[in-house]
Design a protein around this motif. Structure first.
Motif, PDB file in Angstrom:
ATOM      1  N   ILE A  73       2.803  10.073   1.160  1.00  0.00           N
ATOM      2  CA  ILE A  73       4.123   9.511   1.432  1.00  0.00           C
ATOM      3  C   ILE A  73       4.435   8.375   0.464  1.00  0.00           C
ATOM      4  CG2 ILE A  73       3.936  10.094   3.891  1.00  0.00           C
ATOM      5  CD1 ILE A  73       3.759   6.981   4.380  1.00  0.00           C
ATOM      6  N   ALA A  74       5.713   8.132   0.267  1.00  0.00           N
ATOM      7  CA  ALA A  74       6.170   7.012  -0.549  1.00  0.00           C
ATOM      8  C   ALA A  74       7.354   6.355   0.149  1.00  0.00           C
ATOM      9  CB  ALA A  74       6.577   7.484  -1.942  1.00  0.00           C
ATOM     10  N   ILE A  75       7.362   5.033   0.157  1.00  0.00           N
ATOM     11  CA  ILE A  75       8.471   4.259   0.703  1.00  0.00           C
ATOM     12  C   ILE A  75       8.915   3.281  -0.373  1.00  0.00           C
ATOM     13  CG2 ILE A  75       9.204   2.651   2.503  1.00  0.00           C
ATOM     14  CD1 ILE A  75       7.207   3.893   4.376  1.00  0.00           C
ATOM     15  N   ALA A  76      10.204   3.300  -0.666  1.00  0.00           N
ATOM     16  CA  ALA A  76      10.739   2.480  -1.754  1.00  0.00           C
ATOM     17  C   ALA A  76      10.900   1.024  -1.330  1.00  0.00           C
ATOM     18  CB  ALA A  76      12.079   3.049  -2.209  1.00  0.00           C
ATOM     19  N   TYR A  77      10.782   0.127  -2.303  1.00  0.00           N
ATOM     20  CA  TYR A  77      11.037  -1.293  -2.034  1.00  0.00           C
ATOM     21  C   TYR A  77      12.019  -1.842  -3.072  1.00  0.00           C
ATOM     22  CZ  TYR A  77       7.246  -2.135  -5.524  1.00  0.00           C
ATOM     23  OH  TYR A  77       6.439  -2.149  -6.635  1.00  0.00           O
ATOM     24  N   PRO A  78      12.726  -2.913  -2.729  1.00  0.00           N
ATOM     25  CA  PRO A  78      13.816  -3.395  -3.583  1.00  0.00           C
ATOM     26  C   PRO A  78      13.334  -4.042  -4.869  1.00  0.00           C
ATOM     27  CG  PRO A  78      13.530  -4.842  -1.705  1.00  0.00           C
ATOM     28  CD  PRO A  78      12.631  -3.669  -1.474  1.00  0.00           C
ATOM     29  N   SER A  79      14.156  -3.918  -5.897  1.00  0.00           N
ATOM     30  CA  SER A  79      13.830  -4.506  -7.192  1.00  0.00           C
ATOM     31  C   SER A  79      14.650  -5.758  -7.488  1.00  0.00           C
ATOM     32  CB  SER A  79      14.076  -3.482  -8.308  1.00  0.00           C
ATOM     33  OG  SER A  79      15.457  -3.187  -8.407  1.00  0.00           O
ATOM     34  N   ARG A  80      15.605  -6.052  -6.622  1.00  0.00           N
ATOM     35  CA  ARG A  80      16.378  -7.290  -6.814  1.00  0.00           C
ATOM     36  C   ARG A  80      16.724  -7.848  -5.441  1.00  0.00           C
ATOM     37  NH1 ARG A  80      22.544  -5.588  -8.654  1.00  0.00           N
ATOM     38  NH2 ARG A  80      23.109  -4.470  -6.733  1.00  0.00           N
ATOM     39  N   SER A 157       1.461   3.037 -12.743  1.00  0.00           N
ATOM     40  CA  SER A 157       2.194   3.162 -11.487  1.00  0.00           C
ATOM     41  C   SER A 157       2.699   4.592 -11.352  1.00  0.00           C
ATOM     42  CB  SER A 157       3.399   2.210 -11.463  1.00  0.00           C
ATOM     43  OG  SER A 157       3.000   0.869 -11.529  1.00  0.00           O
ATOM     44  N   ILE A 158       2.885   5.033 -10.101  1.00  0.00           N
ATOM     45  CA  ILE A 158       3.554   6.310  -9.876  1.00  0.00           C
ATOM     46  C   ILE A 158       5.048   6.084 -10.071  1.00  0.00           C
ATOM     47  CG2 ILE A 158       4.236   7.971  -8.084  1.00  0.00           C
ATOM     48  CD1 ILE A 158       1.501   8.547  -9.204  1.00  0.00           C
ATOM     49  N   ILE A 159       5.662   6.907 -10.916  1.00  0.00           N
ATOM     50  CA  ILE A 159       7.091   6.782 -11.199  1.00  0.00           C
ATOM     51  C   ILE A 159       7.812   7.976 -10.577  1.00  0.00           C
ATOM     52  CG2 ILE A 159       8.854   6.599 -12.982  1.00  0.00           C
ATOM     53  CD1 ILE A 159       6.711   5.453 -14.857  1.00  0.00           C
ATOM     54  N   THR A 160       8.787   7.684  -9.753  1.00  0.00           N
ATOM     55  CA  THR A 160       9.567   8.737  -9.100  1.00  0.00           C
ATOM     56  C   THR A 160      10.953   8.802  -9.716  1.00  0.00           C
ATOM     57  OG1 THR A 160      10.571   7.319  -7.401  1.00  0.00           O
ATOM     58  CG2 THR A 160       8.364   8.187  -6.945  1.00  0.00           C
ATOM     59  N   PRO A 161      11.551   9.982  -9.793  1.00  0.00           N
ATOM     60  CA  PRO A 161      12.915  10.077 -10.331  1.00  0.00           C
ATOM     61  C   PRO A 161      13.923   9.295  -9.491  1.00  0.00           C
ATOM     62  CG  PRO A 161      11.879  12.246 -10.224  1.00  0.00           C
ATOM     63  CD  PRO A 161      10.991  11.308  -9.475  1.00  0.00           C
ATOM     64  N   GLU A 162      13.711   9.259  -8.184  1.00  0.00           N
ATOM     65  CA  GLU A 162      14.688   8.639  -7.288  1.00  0.00           C
ATOM     66  C   GLU A 162      14.597   7.119  -7.240  1.00  0.00           C
ATOM     67  OE1 GLU A 162      13.117  12.506  -5.496  1.00  0.00           O
ATOM     68  OE2 GLU A 162      12.278  10.702  -6.408  1.00  0.00           O
ATOM     69  N   PHE A 163      13.388   6.570  -7.229  1.00  0.00           N
ATOM     70  CA  PHE A 163      13.196   5.154  -6.959  1.00  0.00           C
ATOM     71  C   PHE A 163      12.451   4.416  -8.070  1.00  0.00           C
ATOM     72  CE2 PHE A 163      12.894   7.637  -2.970  1.00  0.00           C
ATOM     73  CZ  PHE A 163      14.110   7.265  -2.406  1.00  0.00           C
ATOM     74  N   GLY A 164      12.216   5.098  -9.176  1.00  0.00           N
ATOM     75  CA  GLY A 164      11.409   4.489 -10.222  1.00  0.00           C
ATOM     76  C   GLY A 164       9.989   4.275  -9.722  1.00  0.00           C
ATOM     77  N   SER A 165       9.352   3.197 -10.187  1.00  0.00           N
ATOM     78  CA  SER A 165       7.980   2.919  -9.756  1.00  0.00           C
ATOM     79  C   SER A 165       7.925   1.940  -8.592  1.00  0.00           C
ATOM     80  CB  SER A 165       7.155   2.363 -10.929  1.00  0.00           C
ATOM     81  OG  SER A 165       7.700   1.144 -11.392  1.00  0.00           O
ATOM     82  N   TYR A 166       9.087   1.573  -8.071  1.00  0.00           N
ATOM     83  CA  TYR A 166       9.131   0.645  -6.941  1.00  0.00           C
ATOM     84  C   TYR A 166       8.909   1.392  -5.630  1.00  0.00           C
ATOM     85  CZ  TYR A 166      11.173  -2.524 -10.417  1.00  0.00           C
ATOM     86  OH  TYR A 166      11.400  -3.293 -11.525  1.00  0.00           O
ATOM     87  N   VAL A 167       7.709   1.923  -5.449  1.00  0.00           N
ATOM     88  CA  VAL A 167       7.364   2.644  -4.223  1.00  0.00           C
ATOM     89  C   VAL A 167       5.962   2.254  -3.760  1.00  0.00           C
ATOM     90  CG1 VAL A 167       8.862   4.661  -4.534  1.00  0.00           C
ATOM     91  CG2 VAL A 167       6.584   4.655  -5.590  1.00  0.00           C
ATOM     92  N   TYR A 168       5.827   2.141  -2.447  1.00  0.00           N
ATOM     93  CA  TYR A 168       4.520   1.997  -1.816  1.00  0.00           C
ATOM     94  C   TYR A 168       4.006   3.380  -1.466  1.00  0.00           C
ATOM     95  CZ  TYR A 168       6.025  -2.857  -1.047  1.00  0.00           C
ATOM     96  OH  TYR A 168       6.475  -4.136  -1.209  1.00  0.00           O
ATOM     97  N   LEU A 169       2.684   3.535  -1.513  1.00  0.00           N
ATOM     98  CA  LEU A 169       2.079   4.846  -1.297  1.00  0.00           C
ATOM     99  C   LEU A 169       1.112   4.833  -0.127  1.00  0.00           C
ATOM    100  CD1 LEU A 169       1.208   5.596  -5.039  1.00  0.00           C
ATOM    101  CD2 LEU A 169       3.239   6.376  -3.790  1.00  0.00           C
TER     102      LEU A 169
END
Length: 381
Positions: A73-80, A157-169
């Motif tokens: 699973i991956a959950i995105a976190y904010p970059s700003r 880092s894992i890079i996702t198309p949707e959220f970039g690398s700002y994801v927890y795994l």
């Protein structure tokens, strides 16, 4: 229940509980990862925070009896952040990295994995499940990469198309034979911006990190930070985002939708000097819900001292002088000695000279002597 039907149900349910991406892979050993980990160990590039048993990191069968698949699973976190705060002379601020904004991600991901476990067990009561986040034995990135969550970038880092690398795994090993997803193609191409931008050269090559040089690691250590890295730390009190903020795949990836990770500006960009007075209890009360608090107050206070030196904050000299003479922690006194030398006023060097008269700890004396020697060279005394 049909496995494919269950898999679709799991995907749909995951979305309803705030899981941004979910993927499936086999529970086969991670042979290629094992080779890389052995090499990292031989080179001395590991942080020491990892699971020490490489077999456990690469063989799911050692963690669950007869595993068939792994859910990633991956959950995105904010970059700003909105309503950011600015430091000023006399009130300089540090910064926690984005992965420490909001509620500690270990708590959030474990809660959502637990909900996912309950959902699966309600449908397959005989299912065997084992979930983990970050501090578990398995290598999160390797699982996520093989499960198609994203590709493993040159910035490690894992890079996702949707959220970039700002994801927890996170991941869940199970004895249910889910159909595996396809891994993604690497999209880093010829780009080397993260390697070029790394302040300490910790990214040796694409996908290879020397954790001993990484600012994110250094800010979490409890010993004195080697002098060659101190000026590179800047005003970071925990972690480092440079290799992510420079990444083109992260442009316009703001990820503001997860309420749990919404940053509190006064906490993620704290005023530095008051942090030096916090007791253990006060530190836990203010910062204990954040991921960056896990090592306690000492590393954060040491980093705050380095940040004050970064700003050459003369207003902090009285507080630093007090710490130099009275703080019981040699790491703090040694860091203060260096910081006063960097601030470089007459008052700061008088404090260094005074401390030399009473300081007995060898490492602290060495810091004091180096600072005094540098001052004498600069002023031609």
């Amino acid at each position: 229940m049909n496995i494919l039907e269950l898999q679709e149900e799991v995907k749909k349910y995951a979305a309803t509980i705030g899981i941004d991406k979910i993927g499936f892979t086999t529970a086969a050993p991670f042979h290629e990862l094992r080779n890389r980990l052995v090499r990292q160990q031989e080179l001395g590039f590991q942080s020491g925070f990892e699971e020490k048993d490489i077999n456990k990191r690469t063989e799911p069968a050692l963690l669950l009896d007869r595993p068939e698949s792994i859910i990633a699973i991956a959950i995105a976190y904010p970059s700003r952040m909105e309503n950011s705060v600015r430091g000023k002379k006399g009130e300089r601020r540090g910064i926690f990295c984005r992965a420490s904004w909001g509620t500690d991600y270990h708590i959030v991901l474990r809660e959502r994995l637990k909900l996912l476990e309950e959902f699966i067990l309600a449908r397959v009561p005989t299912a065997k499940l084992r979930s983990m986040v970050d501090t578990g034995e398995l290598a999160d990135r390797a699982v996520a990469e093989r499960a198609g969550i994203g590709w493993s970038g040159k910035n490690c880092s894992i890079i996702t198309p949707e959220f970039g690398s700002y994801v927890y795994l996170g991941e869940m090993i199970t004895n249910i034979p889910f159909a595996p997803d396809e891994p993604m193609e690497d999209e880093c191409g010829d780009c080397t911006l993260c390697l070029d931008a790394c302040p300490t050269g910790a990214l040796i090559q694409g996908g290879q990190l020397n954790a001993q040089r990484c600012i994110a690691f250094l800010t979490q250590t409890k010993t004195s930070i080697p002098e060659e890295f101190r000026a590179k730390i800047g005003n970071r009190v925990y972690g480092c985002d440079t290799c992510q903020t420079i990444c083109p795949k992260n442009r316009k990836k703001y990820n503001m939708h997860q309420e749990a990770f919404e940053p509190e500006p006064e906490l993620v960009k704290p005023i530095l000097e008051p942090m030096l007075d916090l007791s253990n209890r006060q530190f836990r009360e203010q910062f204990g819900h954040m991921a960056g608090s896990w090592r306690g107050k000492n590393p954060i206070q040491r980093n705050a001292i380095i940040a004050l030196a970064h700003f050459k904050e003369e207003a902090a000299i009285p507080k630093l002088m007090e710490m130099l003479l009275n703080d019981q922690r040699p790491v703090m006194r040694g860091t203060v000695a260096w910081a006063l030398g960097k601030i470089g006023t007459t008052a700061s060097y008088e404090a260094i000279q005074a401390a030399l008269e009473t300081e007995e700890h060898a490492d602290v004396r060495l810091e004091l002597e180096k600072a005094l020697e540098n001052w004498q060279e600069e002023t031609h005394i």
